[in-house]
Design an enzyme around this catalytic site. Structure first.
Site, mmCIF file in Angstrom:
data_model
loop_
_atom_site.group_PDB
_atom_site.id
_atom_site.type_symbol
_atom_site.label_atom_id
_atom_site.label_comp_id
_atom_site.label_asym_id
_atom_site.label_seq_id
_atom_site.Cartn_x
_atom_site.Cartn_y
_atom_site.Cartn_z
ATOM 1 N N GLY A 1 0.813 -1.215 0.000
ATOM 2 C CA GLY A 1 0.000 0.000 0.000
ATOM 3 C C GLY A 1 0.841 1.257 0.000
ATOM 4 N N GLU B 1 10.505 1.760 1.135
ATOM 5 C CA GLU B 1 10.177 2.043 -0.267
ATOM 6 C C GLU B 1 10.360 3.519 -0.604
ATOM 7 O OE1 GLU B 1 6.242 0.554 -0.725
ATOM 8 O OE2 GLU B 1 6.345 0.645 -2.905
HETATM 9 P P1 IMP Z 1 -4.002 -6.080 -5.510
HETATM 10 O O1 IMP Z 1 -3.527 -6.232 -4.108
HETATM 11 O O2 IMP Z 1 -4.046 -7.378 -6.278
HETATM 12 O O3 IMP Z 1 -5.326 -5.375 -5.569
HETATM 13 O O4 IMP Z 1 -2.923 -5.203 -6.301
HETATM 14 C C1 IMP Z 1 -2.895 -3.804 -6.300
HETATM 15 C C2 IMP Z 1 -2.483 -3.237 -4.962
HETATM 16 O O5 IMP Z 1 -1.140 -3.602 -4.678
HETATM 17 C C3 IMP Z 1 -2.450 -1.694 -4.933
HETATM 18 O O6 IMP Z 1 -3.696 -1.162 -4.606
HETATM 19 C C4 IMP Z 1 -1.411 -1.405 -3.840
HETATM 20 O O7 IMP Z 1 -2.000 -1.406 -2.578
HETATM 21 C C5 IMP Z 1 -0.489 -2.590 -3.920
HETATM 22 N N1 IMP Z 1 0.768 -2.242 -4.587
HETATM 23 C C6 IMP Z 1 1.087 -2.434 -5.878
HETATM 24 N N2 IMP Z 1 2.348 -1.984 -6.108
HETATM 25 C C7 IMP Z 1 2.808 -1.516 -4.949
HETATM 26 C C8 IMP Z 1 4.054 -0.942 -4.549
HETATM 27 O O8 IMP Z 1 5.006 -0.746 -5.323
HETATM 28 N N3 IMP Z 1 4.135 -0.561 -3.253
HETATM 29 C C9 IMP Z 1 3.143 -0.751 -2.361
HETATM 30 N N4 IMP Z 1 1.983 -1.302 -2.691
HETATM 31 C C10 IMP Z 1 1.814 -1.682 -3.967
#
Ligand code: IMP
Ligand code: ZN
Length: 347
Positions: free
Chosen positions: A178, A208
């Site tokens: 997140g 990060e």
């Molecule tokens: P999901 O968890 O399958 O819905 O993938 C998308 C989510 O992954 C986003 O809403 C972010 O919360 C998280 N996310 C994707 N890339 C990053 C990153 O580089 N840093 C932190 N969170 C990430």
């Protein structure tokens, strides 16, 4: 012999840091949009090819997270879209030569569709199971459930409950992800302790951005005894030492960090250059291939190009990564065999 794209595409690869929703290609999002629009002409979301133009990869920390909350989640907000996009993501990783994938996703409820977080997790696991049992598939896939930094402590406990409940059917770990500008990670300490106690592995987005790299935050995260860490950008020497001493695997995402300007400079300045010389498992990963459009094979070729890796060095990298997968010994030996028998090292 060269480490070119032809080689890195054939190379059997391990992907350990891929967010499911961030891995959906634009073409797939466009297909979903076309289907939804045809079924309901009042569906008023913009076409993905307009909202996320082809070739646009310069999403930074301010524009990246809203892409999900205000667009992709709205587009993929029913079970058919989730199923279609997950199948497409698996297909694309496999076509890129990935032989082992740990996909991560944040359990998402869709109340207007009567979909609970558990329904969401069960849907994804069903698809992973379908994929894994098909003998024609060369890739095996496992699931990590993510806690979002914006979650409450109770929501994090819910993620851990789900992960523990579905551990025997494909969930291998829990992640913290997140927007790094949000949240106080200390509230998740109990949830992650419970995940560990339940036998789940832990991976955390770590240092990060500067905002998520205070001593207090990094010490808290290290106190949870993570098995792997993602990004590891703003990490001072003292914590680097801890990572080395504890032999924690690091998931490094070159293109994502460069395009999102999370590091100063370009590819040659990436901290992959530092970690590859350490003794810890270093795993090249895509993070969000749907957004940054750089498949894992391209990440390997970029690493080879900018850090002058030869084939034995690539092999060493792959075999080191193997030590930090979250699935059990059966998978480790399968991968070990794949690498030792692969005829492409010299070809
Ligand atoms: P999901 O968890 O399958 O819905 O993938 C998308 C989510 O992954 C986003 O809403 C972010 O919360 C998280 N996310 C994707 N890339 C990053 C990153 O580089 N840093 C932190 N969170 C990430
Ligand atoms: Zn990530």
């Amino acid at each position: 012999m060269a480490v070119d794209l032809a080689f890195t595409q054939r190379l059997p690869k391990i992907e350990l840091h891929a967010h499911l929703t961030g891995s959906i290609s634009r073409a797939c999002l466009h297909n979903i949009w076309t289907t939804r629009h045809a079924a309901d002409p009042t569906f008023d979301l913009e076409d993905p090819l307009v909202a996320i133009p082809d070739g646009k990869v310069d999403y930074d920390i301010n524009s990246f997270f809203p892409l999900f909350s205000s667009y992709i989640y709205k587009l993929c907000n029913d079970i058919p879209s989730i199923e279609f996009s997950t199948r497409s993501v698996l297909h694309e990783f496999q076509c890129d030569g990935v032989v082992y994938l740990e996909l991560r996703t944040t359990p998402r409820a869709i109340p207007e569709q009567g979909v609970s977080k558990e329904d969401y997790v069960k849907t994804i696991l069903g698809l992973l199971h379908e994929h894994n049992k098909d003998q024609r598939n060369s890739m095996r896939v496992f699931l990590i459930l993510s806690v979002d930094r914006r979650n409450t402590a109770a929501e994090a406990e819910e993620v851990v409950d789900l992960a523990a409940r579905y551990r025997s059917v494909g969930v291998v770990g829990v992640d913290l992800c997140g927007n790094p500008a949000r949240g106080d990670v200390r509230i998740f300490t109990d949830a992650f302790a419970r995940a560990k106690a339940a036998g789940l592995k832990i991976t955390l987005h770590f240092g990060e951005t500067e905002a998520s790299a205070s001593d207090q935050e990094l010490e808290t995260l290290l106190s949870w005894h993570p098995d792997r860490l993602g990004h590891v950008i703003h990490v001072k020497e003292e914590y680097q030492e801890t990572i080395i001493q504890r032999h924690i695997g690091v998931e490094l995402c070159l293109s994502c960090n460069v395009h999102a300007k999370m590091i100063a400079g370009g590819y040659p300045d990436h901290h992959f250059g530092l970690w590859r010389k350490s003794s810890v498992p270093v795993i090249l990963c895509t993070d969000d291939v749907g957004v940054f459009c750089s498949p894992l094979s391209v990440e390997y070729s970029l690493a080879a190009k900018h850090f002058e890796l030869n084939r034995p060095e690539v092999r060493h990298l792959c075999e080191r990564a193997l030590g930090s997968i979250f699935a059990g010994p059966e998978e480790s030996s399968r991968l070990d065999k794949i690498y030792s028998e692969w005829d492409g090292w010299e070809a």
